[in-house]
Every structure is written in structure tokens, then in C-alpha cells.
Design an enzyme around this catalytic site. Structure first.
Site, PDB file in Angstrom:
ATOM      1  N   SER A   1       0.845  -1.188   0.000  1.00  0.00           N
ATOM      2  CA  SER A   1       0.000   0.000   0.000  1.00  0.00           C
ATOM      3  C   SER A   1       0.879   1.235   0.000  1.00  0.00           C
ATOM      4  O   SER A   1       1.918   1.285   0.631  1.00  0.00           O
ATOM      5  CB  SER A   1      -0.960   0.020   1.192  1.00  0.00           C
ATOM      6  OG  SER A   1      -0.379  -0.536   2.319  1.00  0.00           O
TER       7      SER A   1
ATOM      8  N   HIS B   1      -5.034  -1.399  -2.760  1.00  0.00           N
ATOM      9  CA  HIS B   1      -4.004  -2.427  -2.898  1.00  0.00           C
ATOM     10  C   HIS B   1      -3.947  -3.056  -4.284  1.00  0.00           C
ATOM     11  O   HIS B   1      -3.377  -4.117  -4.458  1.00  0.00           O
ATOM     12  CB  HIS B   1      -4.193  -3.523  -1.836  1.00  0.00           C
ATOM     13  CG  HIS B   1      -3.690  -3.147  -0.480  1.00  0.00           C
ATOM     14  ND1 HIS B   1      -3.467  -4.051   0.529  1.00  0.00           N
ATOM     15  CD2 HIS B   1      -3.359  -1.951   0.037  1.00  0.00           C
ATOM     16  CE1 HIS B   1      -3.028  -3.431   1.606  1.00  0.00           C
ATOM     17  NE2 HIS B   1      -2.971  -2.150   1.345  1.00  0.00           N
TER      18      HIS B   1
ATOM     19  N   HIS C   1      -2.716 -10.298   2.458  1.00  0.00           N
ATOM     20  CA  HIS C   1      -2.184 -10.224   3.826  1.00  0.00           C
ATOM     21  C   HIS C   1      -2.734 -11.376   4.666  1.00  0.00           C
ATOM     22  O   HIS C   1      -3.814 -11.891   4.397  1.00  0.00           O
ATOM     23  CB  HIS C   1      -2.586  -8.910   4.490  1.00  0.00           C
ATOM     24  CG  HIS C   1      -2.018  -7.694   3.820  1.00  0.00           C
ATOM     25  ND1 HIS C   1      -2.568  -7.150   2.687  1.00  0.00           N
ATOM     26  CD2 HIS C   1      -0.943  -6.923   4.136  1.00  0.00           C
ATOM     27  CE1 HIS C   1      -1.853  -6.088   2.322  1.00  0.00           C
ATOM     28  NE2 HIS C   1      -0.860  -5.934   3.176  1.00  0.00           N
TER      29      HIS C   1
ATOM     30  N   TYR D   1      -4.068 -11.194   7.506  1.00  0.00           N
ATOM     31  CA  TYR D   1      -5.347 -10.848   8.154  1.00  0.00           C
ATOM     32  C   TYR D   1      -6.540 -11.008   7.222  1.00  0.00           C
ATOM     33  O   TYR D   1      -7.673 -10.934   7.657  1.00  0.00           O
ATOM     34  CB  TYR D   1      -5.299  -9.424   8.735  1.00  0.00           C
ATOM     35  CG  TYR D   1      -4.956  -8.325   7.748  1.00  0.00           C
ATOM     36  CD1 TYR D   1      -5.856  -7.929   6.763  1.00  0.00           C
ATOM     37  CD2 TYR D   1      -3.728  -7.687   7.816  1.00  0.00           C
ATOM     38  CE1 TYR D   1      -5.537  -6.930   5.864  1.00  0.00           C
ATOM     39  CE2 TYR D   1      -3.395  -6.677   6.916  1.00  0.00           C
ATOM     40  CZ  TYR D   1      -4.308  -6.306   5.944  1.00  0.00           C
ATOM     41  OH  TYR D   1      -3.985  -5.319   5.055  1.00  0.00           O
ATOM     42  N   GLU D   2      -6.276 -11.226   5.923  1.00  0.00           N
ATOM     43  CA  GLU D   2      -7.372 -11.419   4.964  1.00  0.00           C
ATOM     44  C   GLU D   2      -7.763 -12.882   4.846  1.00  0.00           C
ATOM     45  O   GLU D   2      -8.575 -13.225   4.017  1.00  0.00           O
ATOM     46  CB  GLU D   2      -6.941 -10.978   3.560  1.00  0.00           C
ATOM     47  CG  GLU D   2      -6.685  -9.525   3.378  1.00  0.00           C
ATOM     48  CD  GLU D   2      -6.056  -9.265   2.022  1.00  0.00           C
ATOM     49  OE1 GLU D   2      -6.560  -9.787   1.019  1.00  0.00           O
ATOM     50  OE2 GLU D   2      -5.036  -8.552   1.984  1.00  0.00           O
TER      51      GLU D   2
ATOM     52  N   ALA E   1       4.246  -0.283   3.185  1.00  0.00           N
ATOM     53  CA  ALA E   1       4.064   0.924   3.991  1.00  0.00           C
ATOM     54  C   ALA E   1       4.241   0.496   5.438  1.00  0.00           C
ATOM     55  O   ALA E   1       3.818  -0.591   5.822  1.00  0.00           O
ATOM     56  CB  ALA E   1       2.664   1.480   3.780  1.00  0.00           C
TER      57      ALA E   1
ATOM     58  N   MET F   1       2.403  -5.056   8.488  1.00  0.00           N
ATOM     59  CA  MET F   1       1.589  -6.276   8.531  1.00  0.00           C
ATOM     60  C   MET F   1       1.859  -7.185   7.330  1.00  0.00           C
ATOM     61  O   MET F   1       0.995  -7.953   6.923  1.00  0.00           O
ATOM     62  CB  MET F   1       0.098  -5.907   8.552  1.00  0.00           C
ATOM     63  CG  MET F   1      -0.282  -4.908   9.631  1.00  0.00           C
ATOM     64  SD  MET F   1      -2.005  -4.426   9.486  1.00  0.00           S
ATOM     65  CE  MET F   1      -2.046  -2.979  10.571  1.00  0.00           C
ATOM     66  N   SER F   2       3.030  -7.066   6.745  1.00  0.00           N
ATOM     67  CA  SER F   2       3.284  -7.845   5.517  1.00  0.00           C
ATOM     68  C   SER F   2       4.749  -8.260   5.456  1.00  0.00           C
ATOM     69  O   SER F   2       5.451  -8.274   6.464  1.00  0.00           O
ATOM     70  CB  SER F   2       2.922  -6.996   4.287  1.00  0.00           C
ATOM     71  OG  SER F   2       3.831  -5.924   4.130  1.00  0.00           O
TER      72      SER F   2
ATOM     73  N   ASN G   1       3.805   6.900   8.655  1.00  0.00           N
ATOM     74  CA  ASN G   1       3.306   7.520   9.892  1.00  0.00           C
ATOM     75  C   ASN G   1       4.229   7.109  11.037  1.00  0.00           C
ATOM     76  O   ASN G   1       4.856   6.050  10.982  1.00  0.00           O
ATOM     77  CB  ASN G   1       1.884   7.018  10.188  1.00  0.00           C
ATOM     78  CG  ASN G   1       1.816   5.494  10.256  1.00  0.00           C
ATOM     79  OD1 ASN G   1       1.729   4.824   9.230  1.00  0.00           O
ATOM     80  ND2 ASN G   1       1.916   4.953  11.441  1.00  0.00           N
TER      81      ASN G   1
ATOM     82  N   HIS H   1      -5.855   4.382   7.523  1.00  0.00           N
ATOM     83  CA  HIS H   1      -5.372   3.782   6.278  1.00  0.00           C
ATOM     84  C   HIS H   1      -5.277   4.823   5.160  1.00  0.00           C
ATOM     85  O   HIS H   1      -4.386   4.756   4.312  1.00  0.00           O
ATOM     86  CB  HIS H   1      -6.311   2.639   5.897  1.00  0.00           C
ATOM     87  CG  HIS H   1      -5.914   1.901   4.657  1.00  0.00           C
ATOM     88  ND1 HIS H   1      -4.718   1.215   4.545  1.00  0.00           N
ATOM     89  CD2 HIS H   1      -6.536   1.739   3.455  1.00  0.00           C
ATOM     90  CE1 HIS H   1      -4.640   0.677   3.342  1.00  0.00           C
ATOM     91  NE2 HIS H   1      -5.721   0.976   2.667  1.00  0.00           N
TER      92      HIS H   1
HETATM   93  N1  HPA Z   1       1.420  -0.162  11.813  1.00  0.00           N
HETATM   94  C1  HPA Z   1       1.237  -1.261  11.080  1.00  0.00           C
HETATM   95  N2  HPA Z   1       1.153  -1.262   9.757  1.00  0.00           N
HETATM   96  C2  HPA Z   1       1.297  -0.074   9.129  1.00  0.00           C
HETATM   97  C3  HPA Z   1       1.504   1.118   9.836  1.00  0.00           C
HETATM   98  C4  HPA Z   1       1.565   1.068  11.265  1.00  0.00           C
HETATM   99  O1  HPA Z   1       1.739   2.087  11.964  1.00  0.00           O
HETATM  100  N3  HPA Z   1       1.606   2.110   8.914  1.00  0.00           N
HETATM  101  C5  HPA Z   1       1.473   1.528   7.699  1.00  0.00           C
HETATM  102  N4  HPA Z   1       1.289   0.195   7.820  1.00  0.00           N
END
Ligand code: HPA
Length: 274
Positions: free
Chosen positions: A37, A69, A92, A94-95, A125, A213-214, A237, A249
């Protein structure tokens, strides 16, 4: 998954080669990119699009569940005439409520390997765990990972060495292109929730530099297939609790859009030197 996942990846690779419509009898594809992403807008810079194949046209793939995505494999010809596969989006962990589980997460990597790819570029990301030194919009080279997903794509007694998951050689090559790039340790949680501030403090103590998460499961599957792996996080972030702002997101995607040109230039320079 009823069929052996490696057999399924071989079938997907055959279908991919046919759908790509290229004469790839000897060289096949040189390199594959997985665009996380925020990275999809950067894909345009890698080369000229030859074909786009929806994931759902190939055995074992599913459309990504997450807005932003993508959901296609792009076959690209680079400026130097090489062929790259670009996965616009990924599955992912989680999917995966439907039983496909971790095999679905790494199916693209296994398919790329079966299609002849030797070098894999994994992008994502990530939340930054070191706001002292990281800025939003910075790309960071992944030097190592901590897999806290609780999952692993390898089963049985296959003991894969993970001493150098992310190729030292490839990292050095990218730093020749951009010496300002930092390196960091990527930590993966399963998600889909973002972390709590207490978890972020824990991950800083554990030696993590980015959280996402990937990537880690794909990197493990790639090492099983003996691919050279380059990993790059885009810090979208500061980790939860480090900035006083809540996470969302849309912000992650927006940082990707805002930095697409810089990421694209970097990837375009990387691709012809791999
Ligand atoms: N945490 C987990 N996954 C993410 C984050 C985060 O702060 N930013 C972008 N993907």
C-alpha cells in the site's frame, strides 16, 4: 488449500507466462516487485507496460481485500529491455479467514519463483518506530526482520537459514544509487488492527525500526526458493502513540501518492542494476 501450494504456484506460473504473451523461452522474467500500500502509484516508473493480468485470471490468486491495494500483475519492459513482473497489491495474513492462510499470502512469491524470477523486491508501507531519525515519506531499506505474525509459510522439517534474508549485496547497490537511505529492522504483526502505544514501546525496546503487517512471510518463502530479496519500507506515519495523532489507512495511501515520484525514480534506477 487442497492442492500442494508449490504445484499450484507452478500452474499459476505457466498461466502467467501464457498470459504475458512474451517470448520468454530462455530468460523468463528477471525480477519481480511486490507493491505494498502506498507504492502502487510508483509502479509506472519501472518501465513500459506490456500486459496487465488480473490476479483472478491465475490459479490460486484472489483479489486483494483492501482498498488501494491494486489487484493485477503488470508485465513491464524496462529501459534496458529487461522484463519485470509487478504485483500491484498483495494478500495479507489478516485477509485469510477462509482456510487458505499463509499459503495464499506467499502464492505470488512462489509463482514468481516458478516463472523464473531470481530477484524479488518487496515494498511496504510501515509505521516508523524511530521518529527521532525517521521522517514520514522516507524510504528505509530493510536490513532484517522480526516475525511476530505467529505464522510461517514453511511446514515440516525444512530448516531454512535466515541469517541474511535481505541481501547485503542488493542493499549496498541501492545505497550506491541513494547514499542517504537508512536501513532498519522491520517488525511484522498480523494486524489488521494498528498497534497500541504499549506495543510500539515494546517493539522499540526489541530493536525494531519499522512496524507493518506484511513482507516477512513473503521474504521467508523467497529464501526457501533461493531468491535474492530486497525490502524497502515507506514510512507513512509514526507508530501509534509516538505523535499524539490517531492512525488511519487513508493517511498511509496519501503518503504513497505524495511520494510516488521519488519512489518511482528510485525503483527505476534499481531495476536495471539488479
Ligand atoms: N502499523 C502497522 N502497519 C502499518 C503502519 C503502522 O503504523 N503504517 C502503515 N502500515
Amino acid at each position: 488449500m487442497s492442492k500442494d501450494p508449490y504445484t499450484l504456484a507452478g500452474e499459476a506460473a505457466a498461466a502467467l507466462r501464457a498470459a504475458a504473451g512474451l517470448d520468454l523461452s530462455d530468460a523468463a522474467f528477471d525480477v519481480a516487485f511486490v507493491m505494498g500500500s502506498g507504492w502502487v502509484p510508483a509502479a509506472d516508473a519501472i518501465g513500459e507496460t506490456v500486459r496487465e493480468i488480473p490476479f483472478t485470471d491465475l490459479p490460486g490468486f484472489r483479489a486483494p481485500a483492501v482498498a488501494g491495494h491494486g489487484g493485477k500483475i503488470r508485465v513491464v519492459r524496462t529501459a534496458a529491455g529487461r522484463h519485470a513482473l509487478i504485483f500491484l497489491g498483495r494478500t495479507h495474513l489478516y485477509e485469510s479467514p477462509s482456510g487458505l492462510g499463509v499459503d495464499a499470502v506467499v502464492h505470488g512469491v512462489r509463482t514468481a519463483a516458478a516463472a523464473g524470477v531470481r530477484t524479488l523486491v518487496l515494498t511496504n508501507a510501515a509505521g516508523g518506530l524511530r521518529p527521532e531519525t525517521q521522517n514520514v515519506g522516507d524510504p528505509v531499506l530493510i536490513s532484517d526482520h522480526i516475525n511476530l505474525t505467529g505464522a510461517n509459510p514453511i511446514t515440516g522439517t525444512t530448516f531454512i537459514d535466515l541469517t541474511e534474508v535481505y541481501s547485503r549485496r542488493l542493499r549496498a547497490l541501492v545505497r550506491e544509487i541513494d547514499p542517504t537511505l537508512a536501513e532498519g529492522v522491520y517488525v511484522a504483526f498480523r494486524g489488521p488492527t494498528y498497534e497500541t502505544p504499549a506495543e510500539i514501546r515494546m517493539l522499540r525496546t526489541l530493536g525494531g525500526d519499522m512496524i507493518g503487517m506484511s513482507t516477512v512471510l513473503e521474504a521467508i518463502a523467497a529464501r526457501e526458493a533461493n531468491l535474492d530479496v530486497l525490502g524497502i519500507s515507506l514510512v507513512t506515519n509514526p507508530g501509534a502513540g509516538l505523535s499524539g495523532e490517531p492512525l488511519n489507512h487513508e493517511e498511509v495511501l496519501e503518503v504513497g501518492r505524495a511520494t510516488a515520484a521519488r519512489m518511482g525514480v528510485l525503483l527505476a534506477k534499481v531495476v536495471d542494476r539488479l
